[in-house]
Design a protein around this motif. Sequence first.
Motif, PDB file in Angstrom:
ATOM      1  N   ARG A  68       0.823  -1.215   0.000  1.00 45.08           N
ATOM      2  CA  ARG A  68       0.000   0.000   0.000  1.00 45.08           C
ATOM      3  C   ARG A  68       0.854   1.261   0.000  1.00 45.08           C
ATOM      4  O   ARG A  68       0.545   2.238  -0.693  1.00 45.08           O
ATOM      5  N   PHE A  69       1.953   1.274   0.770  1.00 44.78           N
ATOM      6  CA  PHE A  69       2.726   2.500   0.958  1.00 44.78           C
ATOM      7  C   PHE A  69       4.067   2.510   0.228  1.00 44.78           C
ATOM      8  O   PHE A  69       4.783   3.515   0.275  1.00 44.78           O
ATOM      9  N   ALA A  70       4.428   1.442  -0.433  1.00 47.37           N
ATOM     10  CA  ALA A  70       5.759   1.346  -1.029  1.00 47.37           C
ATOM     11  C   ALA A  70       6.015   2.449  -2.055  1.00 47.37           C
ATOM     12  O   ALA A  70       5.136   2.840  -2.831  1.00 47.37           O
ATOM     13  N   THR A  71       7.244   2.962  -2.034  1.00 47.95           N
ATOM     14  CA  THR A  71       7.734   3.936  -3.004  1.00 47.95           C
ATOM     15  C   THR A  71       9.042   3.385  -3.573  1.00 47.95           C
ATOM     16  O   THR A  71       9.545   2.350  -3.111  1.00 47.95           O
ATOM     17  N   PRO A  72       9.638   4.036  -4.554  1.00 47.13           N
ATOM     18  CA  PRO A  72      10.935   3.570  -5.047  1.00 47.13           C
ATOM     19  C   PRO A  72      12.023   3.528  -3.978  1.00 47.13           C
ATOM     20  O   PRO A  72      13.041   2.858  -4.151  1.00 47.13           O
ATOM     21  N   ALA A  73      11.812   4.237  -2.861  1.00 49.31           N
ATOM     22  CA  ALA A  73      12.814   4.256  -1.797  1.00 49.31           C
ATOM     23  C   ALA A  73      12.611   3.148  -0.767  1.00 49.31           C
ATOM     24  O   ALA A  73      13.491   2.909   0.062  1.00 49.31           O
ATOM     25  N   THR A  74      11.482   2.449  -0.791  1.00 47.50           N
ATOM     26  CA  THR A  74      11.151   1.473   0.244  1.00 47.50           C
ATOM     27  C   THR A  74      12.092   0.272   0.200  1.00 47.50           C
ATOM     28  O   THR A  74      12.461  -0.211  -0.877  1.00 47.50           O
ATOM     29  N   ALA A  75      12.464  -0.218   1.389  1.00 49.17           N
ATOM     30  CA  ALA A  75      13.304  -1.406   1.505  1.00 49.17           C
ATOM     31  C   ALA A  75      12.808  -2.254   2.668  1.00 49.17           C
ATOM     32  O   ALA A  75      12.256  -1.740   3.646  1.00 49.17           O
ATOM     33  N   VAL A  76      12.993  -3.584   2.554  1.00 52.55           N
ATOM     34  CA  VAL A  76      12.601  -4.527   3.603  1.00 52.55           C
ATOM     35  C   VAL A  76      13.850  -5.255   4.086  1.00 52.55           C
ATOM     36  O   VAL A  76      14.681  -5.682   3.284  1.00 52.55           O
ATOM     37  N   PHE A  77      13.966  -5.405   5.411  1.00 53.76           N
ATOM     38  CA  PHE A  77      15.111  -6.076   6.014  1.00 53.76           C
ATOM     39  C   PHE A  77      14.607  -7.249   6.857  1.00 53.76           C
ATOM     40  O   PHE A  77      13.594  -7.150   7.546  1.00 53.76           O
ATOM     41  N   VAL A  89      11.036  -0.309   5.774  1.00 58.36           N
ATOM     42  CA  VAL A  89      11.254   1.129   5.935  1.00 58.36           C
ATOM     43  C   VAL A  89      10.741   1.791   4.662  1.00 58.36           C
ATOM     44  O   VAL A  89      11.363   1.698   3.599  1.00 58.36           O
ATOM     45  N   VAL A  90       9.583   2.415   4.772  1.00 59.36           N
ATOM     46  CA  VAL A  90       8.935   2.981   3.592  1.00 59.36           C
ATOM     47  C   VAL A  90       9.750   4.139   3.031  1.00 59.36           C
ATOM     48  O   VAL A  90       9.947   4.249   1.822  1.00 59.36           O
ATOM     49  N   ASP A  91      10.244   5.030   3.907  1.00 56.76           N
ATOM     50  CA  ASP A  91      10.999   6.209   3.459  1.00 56.76           C
ATOM     51  C   ASP A  91      12.490   6.009   3.726  1.00 56.76           C
ATOM     52  O   ASP A  91      13.101   6.740   4.484  1.00 56.76           O
ATOM     53  N   TYR A  92      13.054   4.969   3.093  1.00 59.06           N
ATOM     54  CA  TYR A  92      14.472   4.661   3.310  1.00 59.06           C
ATOM     55  C   TYR A  92      15.350   5.509   2.382  1.00 59.06           C
ATOM     56  O   TYR A  92      14.874   6.146   1.443  1.00 59.06           O
ATOM     57  N   HIS A  93      16.658   5.482   2.681  1.00 61.57           N
ATOM     58  CA  HIS A  93      17.602   6.264   1.882  1.00 61.57           C
ATOM     59  C   HIS A  93      17.711   5.732   0.450  1.00 61.57           C
ATOM     60  O   HIS A  93      17.484   4.549   0.192  1.00 61.57           O
ATOM     61  N   GLN A  94      18.083   6.620  -0.423  1.00 63.99           N
ATOM     62  CA  GLN A  94      18.457   6.268  -1.783  1.00 63.99           C
ATOM     63  C   GLN A  94      19.860   6.800  -2.035  1.00 63.99           C
ATOM     64  O   GLN A  94      20.325   7.696  -1.315  1.00 63.99           O
ATOM     65  N   PRO A  95      20.557   6.271  -3.029  1.00 59.06           N
ATOM     66  CA  PRO A  95      21.913   6.762  -3.309  1.00 59.06           C
ATOM     67  C   PRO A  95      21.937   8.278  -3.492  1.00 59.06           C
ATOM     68  O   PRO A  95      21.265   8.825  -4.370  1.00 59.06           O
ATOM     69  N   GLY A  96      22.678   8.952  -2.618  1.00 55.97           N
ATOM     70  CA  GLY A  96      22.792  10.401  -2.704  1.00 55.97           C
ATOM     71  C   GLY A  96      21.612  11.156  -2.135  1.00 55.97           C
ATOM     72  O   GLY A  96      21.597  12.391  -2.151  1.00 55.97           O
ATOM     73  N   LEU A  97      20.602  10.430  -1.608  1.00 51.91           N
ATOM     74  CA  LEU A  97      19.406  11.079  -1.071  1.00 51.91           C
ATOM     75  C   LEU A  97      19.109  10.516   0.322  1.00 51.91           C
ATOM     76  O   LEU A  97      18.356   9.543   0.475  1.00 51.91           O
ATOM     77  N   PRO A  98      19.672  11.090   1.363  1.00 54.00           N
ATOM     78  CA  PRO A  98      19.363  10.625   2.720  1.00 54.00           C
ATOM     79  C   PRO A  98      17.901  10.883   3.067  1.00 54.00           C
ATOM     80  O   PRO A  98      17.283  11.821   2.562  1.00 54.00           O
ATOM     81  N   ALA A  99      17.352  10.021   3.914  1.00 55.77           N
ATOM     82  CA  ALA A  99      15.929  10.141   4.282  1.00 55.77           C
ATOM     83  C   ALA A  99      15.788   9.953   5.792  1.00 55.77           C
ATOM     84  O   ALA A  99      16.706   9.503   6.476  1.00 55.77           O
ATOM     85  N   TRP A 100      14.583  10.275   6.296  1.00 57.25           N
ATOM     86  CA  TRP A 100      14.349  10.250   7.731  1.00 57.25           C
ATOM     87  C   TRP A 100      14.094   8.847   8.272  1.00 57.25           C
ATOM     88  O   TRP A 100      14.266   8.579   9.459  1.00 57.25           O
ATOM     89  N   SER A 101      13.612   7.935   7.446  1.00 53.99           N
ATOM     90  CA  SER A 101      13.281   6.562   7.882  1.00 53.99           C
ATOM     91  C   SER A 101      12.328   6.568   9.073  1.00 53.99           C
ATOM     92  O   SER A 101      12.494   5.826  10.045  1.00 53.99           O
ATOM     93  N   ASP A 102      11.310   7.406   8.991  1.00 51.68           N
ATOM     94  CA  ASP A 102      10.342   7.542  10.072  1.00 51.68           C
ATOM     95  C   ASP A 102       9.103   6.677   9.892  1.00 51.68           C
ATOM     96  O   ASP A 102       8.285   6.575  10.806  1.00 51.68           O
ATOM     97  N   HIS A 103       8.958   6.069   8.722  1.00 51.17           N
ATOM     98  CA  HIS A 103       7.754   5.292   8.424  1.00 51.17           C
ATOM     99  C   HIS A 103       8.150   3.827   8.286  1.00 51.17           C
ATOM    100  O   HIS A 103       8.743   3.428   7.279  1.00 51.17           O
ATOM    101  N   THR A 104       7.832   3.034   9.310  1.00 53.54           N
ATOM    102  CA  THR A 104       8.263   1.636   9.316  1.00 53.54           C
ATOM    103  C   THR A 104       7.112   0.704   9.688  1.00 53.54           C
ATOM    104  O   THR A 104       6.160   1.091  10.365  1.00 53.54           O
ATOM    105  N   ALA A 105       7.248  -0.540   9.254  1.00 59.65           N
ATOM    106  CA  ALA A 105       6.318  -1.614   9.638  1.00 59.65           C
ATOM    107  C   ALA A 105       7.151  -2.835   9.983  1.00 59.65           C
ATOM    108  O   ALA A 105       8.104  -3.175   9.281  1.00 59.65           O
ATOM    109  N   THR A 106       6.802  -3.523  11.071  1.00 56.71           N
ATOM    110  CA  THR A 106       7.581  -4.653  11.558  1.00 56.71           C
ATOM    111  C   THR A 106       6.695  -5.864  11.783  1.00 56.71           C
ATOM    112  O   THR A 106       5.588  -5.747  12.312  1.00 56.71           O
TER     113      THR A 106
END
Length: 273
Positions: A68-77, A89-106
């Motif tokens: 539902r919330f995935a963007t090109p920056a989303t990553a799963v660990f 982490v829905v709002d994860y970092h991208q190369p050269g684009l740091p992000a806040w990583s405030d939106h997570t699901a576990t």
Amino acid sequence: MQQAIQHLVTLAQALGKPIDHDGLAAPVALIPDGVDIKSLEHLMHAPTRIRQKITVLDADSFIAYVNRFATPATAVFCNGPEGRTFSAVVDYHQPGLPAWSDHTATYCCPITVEWGRWKAGDRKRMDQASFAEFVEENVKDIVAPDDNATAPSAADMLEISRTLEAKKNITFRQGTRLDNGQVQLTYNEEIDGRAGESGQLNIPEQFFIGVKPFLGGDAFCVPARFRYRIVDGRLQMWFELVRPEKVLEEAYNAVRTKIKGAINEVPLYEATR
């Protein structure tokens, strides 16, 4: 000097008033007490970014939330069979684009009540009454695989437990292994303090349980070995789950495969955050 004074004057005039700046996502205000800066984001129509950390209880909910919330920056660990935790982490970092990583699901692969009961009873020696009570309370989990003709059914195990529960004054003398792998216990039963009756009780070498280790996960058929000891004429019985850690590993791999195949193009990494 004049420029510094003018800057202080400007700040003083702005005390308590909203300040907009091109580098700020939300307006701020200078608070007179301590000359503090306070964000006014809570007065806006909507937040400037999503700040949300949730914990879901099954793999399907985790998959639905990520999709539902995935963007090109989303990553799963995921951190392997030992940790058994999946973090998106829905709002994860991208190369050269740091992000806040405030939106997570576990998703932490929570253990089911059924698996917890069998694991707690694993290798725990019980007297007749305790063993019978345990089997009767969990008899619905006992299964007889089609490819194992000697495996006792749930009805067989229930009958054994009821027999043990009914015979309260029994002295067990010996155990003999039969050709089919079962153990035959010879016992003497005392009735009302008079002469006893002799008999035999056949106990299978192992039985099987069918349980879901993880809430909302797949069910697994797990073998459990029967163990017994005759101590001072009394019978102690227990069971030993066969490689329960391997069951959890297989259950984790099944969840990983399911999530990996359902989150589309979102990358999945084996890592600890």
